[in-house]
Design a protein around this motif. Structure first.
Motif, short mmCIF file in Angstrom:
data_model
loop_
_atom_site.label_atom_id
_atom_site.label_comp_id
_atom_site.label_asym_id
_atom_site.label_seq_id
_atom_site.Cartn_x
_atom_site.Cartn_y
_atom_site.Cartn_z
N PHE A 164 2.49 12.47 9.19
CA PHE A 164 3.34 11.69 8.30
C PHE A 164 4.78 11.83 8.78
O PHE A 164 5.21 12.88 9.23
CB PHE A 164 3.20 12.20 6.86
N GLU A 204 8.05 9.74 4.65
CA GLU A 204 6.81 9.71 3.87
C GLU A 204 6.59 11.04 3.15
O GLU A 204 6.18 11.07 1.98
CB GLU A 204 5.62 9.39 4.79
N ASP A 243 6.43 11.74 -1.03
CA ASP A 243 5.41 12.55 -1.68
C ASP A 243 6.06 13.68 -2.48
O ASP A 243 5.69 13.93 -3.64
CB ASP A 243 4.44 13.11 -0.64
N SER A 282 3.89 -0.92 3.28
CA SER A 282 3.03 0.21 3.61
C SER A 282 2.73 0.99 2.32
O SER A 282 3.35 0.78 1.28
CB SER A 282 3.72 1.14 4.62
N TYR A 293 3.43 4.10 1.51
CA TYR A 293 4.58 4.84 1.00
C TYR A 293 5.72 3.93 0.57
O TYR A 293 6.51 4.29 -0.30
CB TYR A 293 5.04 5.90 2.00
#
Length: 102
Positions: A16, A20, A24, A57, A59
């Motif tokens: 990642f 990204e 998270d 995407s 994310y």
């Protein structure tokens, strides 16, 4: 999407990117602080529509959902976000430019 056949899913592992990982982490931290729930995140994701799932995407969709939920929970306003985004943009496009104040 919505039970429709999406075709094959690549099971290749990938690293990642830093942004990204930050999305998270932001999701975990903000939900832990009570700014939103998983249901709130899901609601915004589902409201995005099919085009978002075709053009954004994973994310990108999640950060948009997190942002919308933070605005709805009054963590910040759209005006405050715009001001901060302008400040960040003025720093430059790389970490090097940002550290030099360009």
């Amino acid at each position: 999407m919505g039970g429709q056949d999406a075709g094959p899913i690549s099971d290749d592992q990938h690293d990642f990117s830093l942004w990204e990982k930050r999305v998270d982490a932001l999701m975990i931290l903000c939900s832990g602080k009570g700014y939103f729930t998983v249901d709130g995140l899901r609601r915004v994701l589902e409201d995005m529509g099919e085009e978002a799932f075709e053009t954004m995407s994973y994310y990108e969709r999640w950060i948009a959902s997190i942002n919308q939920n933070l605005i709805e929970s009054s963590a910040y306003t759209t005006e405050e976000l715009a001001t901060k985004m302008a400040e960040v943009e003025a720093r430059g496009t790389t970490y090097g430019d940002a550290s030099l104040g360009k």
